[in-house]
Each structure stands twice: as C-alpha cells, then as structure tokens.
Design a protein around this motif. Structure first.
Motif, PDB file in Angstrom:
ATOM      1  N   ALA A  52       0.835  -1.199   0.000  1.00 47.79           N
ATOM      2  CA  ALA A  52       0.000   0.000   0.000  1.00 47.79           C
ATOM      3  C   ALA A  52       0.867   1.245   0.000  1.00 47.79           C
ATOM      4  N   GLY A  53       0.385   2.256  -0.669  1.00 40.50           N
ATOM      5  CA  GLY A  53       0.959   3.582  -0.570  1.00 40.50           C
ATOM      6  C   GLY A  53       0.161   4.353   0.468  1.00 40.50           C
ATOM      7  N   LEU A  54       0.762   5.353   1.059  1.00 37.39           N
ATOM      8  CA  LEU A  54       0.104   6.121   2.110  1.00 37.39           C
ATOM      9  C   LEU A  54      -0.062   7.580   1.695  1.00 37.39           C
ATOM     10  N   HIS A  55      -1.107   8.214   2.220  1.00 37.57           N
ATOM     11  CA  HIS A  55      -1.275   9.649   2.038  1.00 37.57           C
ATOM     12  C   HIS A  55      -0.158  10.355   2.802  1.00 37.57           C
ATOM     13  N   PRO A  56       0.077  11.648   2.539  1.00 35.42           N
ATOM     14  CA  PRO A  56       1.147  12.363   3.232  1.00 35.42           C
ATOM     15  C   PRO A  56       0.910  12.425   4.740  1.00 35.42           C
ATOM     16  N   PRO A  57       1.971  12.680   5.510  1.00 39.17           N
ATOM     17  CA  PRO A  57       1.865  12.642   6.969  1.00 39.17           C
ATOM     18  C   PRO A  57       0.850  13.611   7.548  1.00 39.17           C
ATOM     19  N   GLU A  58       0.593  14.717   6.869  1.00 35.83           N
ATOM     20  CA  GLU A  58      -0.387  15.662   7.404  1.00 35.83           C
ATOM     21  C   GLU A  58      -1.817  15.103   7.381  1.00 35.83           C
ATOM     22  N   ALA A  59      -2.026  13.977   6.697  1.00 35.13           N
ATOM     23  CA  ALA A  59      -3.339  13.324   6.692  1.00 35.13           C
ATOM     24  C   ALA A  59      -3.530  12.414   7.915  1.00 35.13           C
ATOM     25  N   ALA A  60      -2.478  12.256   8.719  1.00 32.90           N
ATOM     26  CA  ALA A  60      -2.529  11.348   9.867  1.00 32.90           C
ATOM     27  C   ALA A  60      -3.297  11.956  11.038  1.00 32.90           C
ATOM     28  N   THR A  61      -3.844  11.084  11.867  1.00 34.69           N
ATOM     29  CA  THR A  61      -4.445  11.446  13.148  1.00 34.69           C
ATOM     30  C   THR A  61      -3.858  10.508  14.184  1.00 34.69           C
ATOM     31  N   VAL A  62      -3.423  11.058  15.312  1.00 34.82           N
ATOM     32  CA  VAL A  62      -2.815  10.260  16.368  1.00 34.82           C
ATOM     33  C   VAL A  62      -3.772  10.205  17.554  1.00 34.82           C
ATOM     34  N   VAL A  63      -4.012   8.996  18.055  1.00 26.82           N
ATOM     35  CA  VAL A  63      -4.863   8.783  19.224  1.00 26.82           C
ATOM     36  C   VAL A  63      -3.978   8.201  20.318  1.00 26.82           C
ATOM     37  N   GLN A  64      -4.010   8.840  21.500  1.00 26.96           N
ATOM     38  CA  GLN A  64      -3.130   8.395  22.590  1.00 26.96           C
ATOM     39  C   GLN A  64      -3.804   8.612  23.941  1.00 26.96           C
ATOM     40  N   GLN A  65      -3.841   7.545  24.741  1.00 19.60           N
ATOM     41  CA  GLN A  65      -4.362   7.636  26.104  1.00 19.60           C
ATOM     42  C   GLN A  65      -3.274   8.187  27.013  1.00 19.60           C
ATOM     43  N   GLN A  66      -3.577   9.267  27.745  1.00 24.31           N
ATOM     44  CA  GLN A  66      -2.638   9.828  28.724  1.00 24.31           C
ATOM     45  C   GLN A  66      -3.412  10.061  30.018  1.00 24.31           C
ATOM     46  N   SER A  67      -3.056   9.292  31.042  1.00 25.62           N
ATOM     47  CA  SER A  67      -3.771   9.325  32.331  1.00 25.62           C
ATOM     48  C   SER A  67      -5.241   9.040  32.084  1.00 25.62           C
ATOM     49  N   ASP A  68      -6.112   9.974  32.467  1.00 27.05           N
ATOM     50  CA  ASP A  68      -7.554   9.779  32.288  1.00 27.05           C
ATOM     51  C   ASP A  68      -8.079  10.422  31.019  1.00 27.05           C
ATOM     52  N   GLU A  69      -7.182  10.937  30.202  1.00 28.01           N
ATOM     53  CA  GLU A  69      -7.598  11.690  29.028  1.00 28.01           C
ATOM     54  C   GLU A  69      -7.180  10.981  27.737  1.00 28.01           C
ATOM     55  N   MET A  70      -8.085  10.995  26.764  1.00 26.90           N
ATOM     56  CA  MET A  70      -7.784  10.468  25.437  1.00 26.90           C
ATOM     57  C   MET A  70      -7.442  11.646  24.542  1.00 26.90           C
ATOM     58  N   LEU A  71      -6.206  11.693  24.069  1.00 27.18           N
ATOM     59  CA  LEU A  71      -5.765  12.782  23.202  1.00 27.18           C
ATOM     60  C   LEU A  71      -5.905  12.373  21.745  1.00 27.18           C
TER      61      LEU A  71
END
Length: 114
Positions: free
Chosen positions: A45-64
């Motif tokens: 697969a080819g990928l769209h450019p990095p600016e198309a990315a979304t990062v999901v990360q759990q930090q303590s009690d918050e989902m960023l």
C-alpha cells in the motif's frame, strides 16, 4: 517462512511530477509482479502524506486526539510491502531490488512479529 515489512521512506515536501514518477511506477509494477510470481507478495500500500494522519493516545484519564504525524521529521513512510520469504537474506534480496528502483529512498526491512 517469515513475513517482513519493507517500509519506503521518502522526503517530506512536493511529490515529483508524473514525468519523473512514470518510469519508477513501471519498474515497481514489474517488481510487484515478480514478487507475486515468486509467491512472496502478501500486501502492499501507498500512504497519504503525513499531514493526513491522526494520532490517538491515552494519557492518564484523558484520550488525546491530534492531527498530523506522531513525530515531526524530514522523512515519512510513504508506502510499504509485506513479503513472506524464507529468511532475512531473502528479504534483503527483494529490498535491494526495490532500493535500486527507488534510487535515493531508504527501504527499511523489519520482521513481522508473531
């Protein structure tokens, strides 16, 4: 047999024009056909450019949830292929062929866990 991830790293910025990319895409098509004929191709697969990315990360009690790549850099993964071959030496044969087609772009070879 072992699966390997071949990651293609490309510089951030403007994508080269079709005139430049056409011969590379033709050579990549031959490389992919050869992989399939050898029974080594699993997925590409080819990928769209990095600016198309979304990062999901759990930090303590918050989902960023943040837009853009996880890390900032001058290069990004532009595409990848997963192959199934006997060992690292066989994976490197395919990676060398790919790197020769892509000229200055780096190809990272990494075994798939599990």
């Amino acid at each position: 047999m072992t699966q390997y991830l071949l990651s293609i790293y490309q510089p951030d910025g403007v994508v080269p024009d079709d005139e430049f990319l056409a011969p590379l895409m033709e050579q990549l098509s031959v490389w992919n056909d050869d992989l399939r004929k050898a029974g080594a191709w699993v997925f590409s697969a080819g990928l769209h450019p990095p600016e198309a990315a979304t990062v999901v990360q759990q930090q303590s009690d918050e989902m960023l949830v943040t837009d853009g790549p996880f890390t900032e850099g001058k290069e990004h993964v532009g595409g990848f292929t997963i192959i199934d071959v006997e060992d690292l030496d066989a994976a490197l044969v395919w990676a060398r062929r790919l790197a020769k087609i892509l000229v200055a772009l780096a190809v990272e070879v990494r075994p798939v866990a599990g």
